[in-house]
Design a protein around this motif. Structure first.
Motif, PDB file in Angstrom:
ATOM      1  N   ASN A 168      -4.017  15.867  32.158  1.00 18.06           N
ATOM      2  CA  ASN A 168      -4.351  17.110  32.874  1.00 18.06           C
ATOM      3  C   ASN A 168      -3.360  17.282  34.111  1.00 18.06           C
ATOM      4  OD1 ASN A 168      -5.361  19.766  32.978  1.00 18.06           O
ATOM      5  ND2 ASN A 168      -7.091  19.282  34.398  1.00 18.06           N
ATOM      6  N   THR A 169      -2.064  16.975  33.685  1.00 14.45           N
ATOM      7  CA  THR A 169      -1.052  17.134  34.650  1.00 14.45           C
ATOM      8  C   THR A 169      -0.058  18.283  34.190  1.00 14.45           C
ATOM      9  OG1 THR A 169       0.552  15.705  33.691  1.00 14.45           O
ATOM     10  CG2 THR A 169      -0.893  14.826  35.266  1.00 14.45           C
ATOM     11  N   TYR A 170       0.812  18.840  35.351  1.00 13.17           N
ATOM     12  CA  TYR A 170       1.581  19.968  34.816  1.00 13.17           C
ATOM     13  C   TYR A 170       2.720  19.405  33.775  1.00 13.17           C
ATOM     14  CZ  TYR A 170      -0.336  23.172  38.496  1.00 13.17           C
ATOM     15  OH  TYR A 170      -1.365  23.561  39.346  1.00 13.17           O
ATOM     16  N   TYR A 171       2.948  20.443  32.887  1.00 16.68           N
ATOM     17  CA  TYR A 171       4.003  20.199  31.723  1.00 16.68           C
ATOM     18  C   TYR A 171       4.508  21.515  31.534  1.00 16.68           C
ATOM     19  CZ  TYR A 171      -0.087  21.840  28.997  1.00 16.68           C
ATOM     20  OH  TYR A 171      -0.903  22.292  28.337  1.00 16.68           O
ATOM     21  N   SER A 172       5.653  21.240  30.690  1.00 17.26           N
ATOM     22  CA  SER A 172       6.348  22.547  29.952  1.00 17.26           C
ATOM     23  C   SER A 172       6.526  22.193  28.596  1.00 17.26           C
ATOM     24  CB  SER A 172       7.561  22.929  30.691  1.00 17.26           C
ATOM     25  OG  SER A 172       8.585  21.871  30.558  1.00 17.26           O
ATOM     26  N   VAL A 173       7.972  22.267  28.100  1.00 17.55           N
ATOM     27  CA  VAL A 173       8.124  22.122  26.741  1.00 17.55           C
ATOM     28  C   VAL A 173       8.111  20.403  26.199  1.00 17.55           C
ATOM     29  CG1 VAL A 173       9.559  24.015  26.499  1.00 17.55           C
ATOM     30  CG2 VAL A 173      10.688  21.979  27.223  1.00 17.55           C
ATOM     31  N   SER A 174       7.923  19.741  27.142  1.00 19.55           N
ATOM     32  CA  SER A 174       7.554  18.173  26.826  1.00 19.55           C
ATOM     33  C   SER A 174       6.665  17.977  25.518  1.00 19.55           C
ATOM     34  CB  SER A 174       7.585  17.455  28.021  1.00 19.55           C
ATOM     35  OG  SER A 174       6.424  17.852  28.581  1.00 19.55           O
ATOM     36  N   ALA A 189       7.959   8.680  23.917  1.00 13.83           N
ATOM     37  CA  ALA A 189       8.000   7.991  25.448  1.00 13.83           C
ATOM     38  C   ALA A 189       6.673   8.673  26.010  1.00 13.83           C
ATOM     39  CB  ALA A 189       9.423   8.519  26.048  1.00 13.83           C
ATOM     40  N   LYS A 190       6.035   7.884  26.787  1.00 16.38           N
ATOM     41  CA  LYS A 190       4.785   8.159  27.502  1.00 16.38           C
ATOM     42  C   LYS A 190       5.295   8.961  28.477  1.00 16.38           C
ATOM     43  CE  LYS A 190       2.316   5.314  24.962  1.00 16.38           C
ATOM     44  NZ  LYS A 190       1.371   5.562  23.718  1.00 16.38           N
ATOM     45  N   LEU A 227      13.057  12.337  24.897  1.00 19.40           N
ATOM     46  CA  LEU A 227      14.259  12.874  24.228  1.00 19.40           C
ATOM     47  C   LEU A 227      13.977  14.337  24.383  1.00 19.40           C
ATOM     48  CD1 LEU A 227      16.827  12.377  22.811  1.00 19.40           C
ATOM     49  CD2 LEU A 227      15.669  12.560  20.505  1.00 19.40           C
ATOM     50  N   GLY A 228      15.015  15.030  24.703  1.00 16.06           N
ATOM     51  CA  GLY A 228      14.832  16.618  24.722  1.00 16.06           C
ATOM     52  C   GLY A 228      14.426  17.204  26.290  1.00 16.06           C
ATOM     53  N   CYS A 229      13.915  15.999  27.040  1.00 10.35           N
ATOM     54  CA  CYS A 229      13.582  16.414  28.531  1.00 10.35           C
ATOM     55  C   CYS A 229      14.244  16.093  29.452  1.00 10.35           C
ATOM     56  CB  CYS A 229      11.958  15.690  28.611  1.00 10.35           C
ATOM     57  SG  CYS A 229      10.804  16.176  27.483  1.00 10.35           S
ATOM     58  N   LYS A 230      15.291  15.085  29.076  1.00 12.78           N
ATOM     59  CA  LYS A 230      16.280  14.951  30.021  1.00 12.78           C
ATOM     60  C   LYS A 230      17.504  15.772  30.254  1.00 12.78           C
ATOM     61  CE  LYS A 230      15.747   9.978  28.813  1.00 12.78           C
ATOM     62  NZ  LYS A 230      16.696   8.742  28.170  1.00 12.78           N
ATOM     63  N   TYR A 231      17.835  16.066  31.564  1.00 11.43           N
ATOM     64  CA  TYR A 231      19.088  17.014  31.737  1.00 11.43           C
ATOM     65  C   TYR A 231      18.941  18.239  31.419  1.00 11.43           C
ATOM     66  CZ  TYR A 231      20.812  12.137  31.017  1.00 11.43           C
ATOM     67  OH  TYR A 231      20.988  10.815  31.093  1.00 11.43           O
TER      68      TYR A 231
END
Length: 549
Positions: free
Chosen positions: A363-369, A429-430, A436-440
């Motif tokens: 229940n933490t904040y997230y986006s497209v990850s 990845a936890k 992958l896709g969340c970096k940069y």
């Protein structure tokens, strides 16, 4: 009950078969009355209020695009521009090994064009590209020039040619199409067939348009059930998100209307079954590498489109991935999707147990990850025939399932080659910062460049030019060509003759409604549900915004 089911199945199959052939292609005998064009003089209000934007009217809308091309075909110089646009688009989807030679032939052809304006555009773009090519050593001159040439051609066509088009009968016909789109939709416009599935708020039925013969999936949301479960916000959210979406990899909204009992969403009909069925009920559990790679690439394109619209899907699982008649997939059921706020972060424990990302569980904040995590789960399950953190049909308490997602490392057996294992580990990845896709902040472009997708040409895939590895069947209908008829030798038909005076009545041509027969009082009580002429909302997804998939 079995006989009723057999009859319903036979009726649906017959409707799909008739929709692919025959004299009327599944249409009603009065289909032309349903789609009858209003006279052009009845379109004055629309003509005065419509936004005259070239890209909206002549590039983005399929019917508008076709009518503008019909206009250009009457002018030899403009047809040359259209030919160059088509060949430039063909160059973009040409296989890599043939693209260089095709680009050189294309430039040589139009550098010697008899039309000076075309030569000037190609000369200018070639000179500009030659100056910039050294900063892009991995690309050839044709590759760098392609986008610039298209932009320059559209800039020219949006000037004097577009102004001339607006005075032609082809633009008048476009106005007529838009008036047809504005007509209200009711359930009487469709034939209803068997129930395809049931959900939390209602059921999904197969419907066929009486006007075009096209098949749809009607998602009926029962008003009573929505109110009882306090799902008004969820139903409205799904409709609003579907209105934003226009991708060949996500189900499309064709119409939306309401009856006394239901809210109805007319969606793309997917006849090929869901991905769960193909993973577990087609012989050996799991899919071969070719199908896994192809389906994962199309899911990736669908997610990329949603993310560009600031939409997070949040419920990626095999049941929500559907195959169409041609073997391509679409993401369905956007009930849990959400539009990202300006700060690009949301919070909420939503999704399906076993497919929710660690940041959703905590229940933490997230986006497209969370969507990239879901893609990793799907690739794993398609390959192994089991979800990543439990065995197929294994029943676990919610707490245990969530514990495994947070702590357990997934197991990779013999079905995984190195590339598949590599992308699954990267997507599962936890820590979302390491996923992958969340970096940069580069998202889908990074995933598309992964070695797992080395055999996928994403340009051809997004253009619908890559053949799927598995094809259930193929059925399609359309009526644009049948209705879009002009007079002999390029003359106007009577409905496009502006000299005809039309009496001032309603600005819209009403649809043909048959008055119900008069029954006796007793029969009326039995058959009163046959009166279906409830008022409806206007069409939310117009005919011209539907992709010809």
């Amino acid at each position: 009950m079995e006989i009723e089911s057999m009859v319903a199945n036979c009726a649906l199959i017959k409707a799909r078969e008739v929709g692919n052939g025959g004299n009327r292609k599944g249409r009603s005998r009065k289909w032309k009355e349903f789609l009858r064009f209003p006279h052009i003089n009845e379109c004055t209000e629309l003509e005065n209020s419509i936004e005259r934007d070239y890209y909206s009217l002549c590039v983005k809308q399929p019917i508008g695009k076709q009518l503008f091309r019909l206009f250009c075909a009457t002018k030899s110089d403009l047809q040359h521009f259209i030919n160059l646009l088509d060949e430039t688009a063909e160059y973009e989807v040409t296989p890599d090994d043939k693209r260089k030679n095709f680009g050189k032939e294309l430039m040589n052809k139009y550098l010697t064009s008899q039309f000076s304006r075309v030569r000037a555009i190609v000369d200018w773009e070639l000179e500009k590209c030659s100056e910039n090519i050294f900063s892009s050593c991995q690309k050839s001159v044709p590759q760098v020039c392609a986008f610039g040439s298209c932009r320059a051609l559209h800039e020219y066509l949006s000037g004097a040619p577009f102004a001339e088009y607006q005075k032609s009968m082809y633009f008048d016909r476009f106005l007529q199409w838009k008036m047809v789109e504005r007509r209200p939709i009711t359930r009487d416009i469709f034939r209803e067939y068997r129930v395809l599935g049931k959900g939390g708020f209602g059921e999904v039925c197969a419907y066929q348009s009486r006007a075009s013969g096209k098949m749809y999936a009607c998602k009926k949301l029962e008003k009573k059930r929505i109110k009882k479960q306090r799902g008004e916000a969820m139903a409205l959210n799904e409709k609003q998100i579907l209105e934003r979406v226009n991708s060949r990899f996500v189900v499309s909204l064709a119409y939306a209307y309401e009856t006394k009992e239901d809210l109805c969403l007319m969606l793309t009909l997917m006849n090929g079954g869901d991905l769960r069925f193909h993973i577990y009920n087609m012989g050996t559990e799991g899919l071969n590498k070719e199908r896994v790679e192809f389906y994962a690439a199309e899911i990736l394109c669908g997610l990329s489109h949603l993310h560009k619209k600031s939409i997070v899907y949040r419920d990626l699982k095999p049941e929500n991935i559907l195959l169409d008649d041609n073997g391509h997939i679409r993401i369905s059921d956007l009930g849990l999707a959400i539009i990202l706020p300006e700060e690009n972060l949301v919070k909420g424990r939503v999704g399906t147990v076993g497919y929710m990302a660690p940041e959703v569980i905590t229940n933490t904040y997230y986006s497209v990850s969370v969507d990239w995590w879901g893609l990793g789960c799907l690739i794993y399950e398609m390959t192994d025939g089991n979800p990543p953190f439990r065995r197929h049909k294994e029943r676990l308490p919610r707490q245990e399932m969530e514990r495994r997602v947070l702590e357990m490392i997934e197991n990779y057996g013999k079905k995984f080659d190195e590339d598949t294992k590599y992308i699954c580990k990267s997507l599962l990845a936890k820590n979302p910062k390491e996923r992958l896709g969340c970096k940069y902040g580069r998202g889908s472009e990074v995933i598309k460049g992964h070695v797992f997708f080395k055999d996928i040409n994403f340009t051809r895939l997004e253009a619908g030019m890559m053949p799927p590895p598995f094809v259930p069947d193929m059925i399609e209908t359309e009526c644009f060509k049948d209705l879009n008829v002009f007079g002999p030798r390029g003359t106007r038909t009577p409905d496009l003759d502006r000299s005809i005076v039309i009496p001032k009545t309603s600005s819209e041509t009403p649809l043909i409604h048959r008055s119900p027969p008069e029954y006796g009082r007793l029969l009326n009580r039995f058959f009163k549900r046959r009166h279906r002429g409830q008022s409806a909302e206007p069409i939310y997804r117009s005919l011209s915004s539907q992709s010809t998939e």
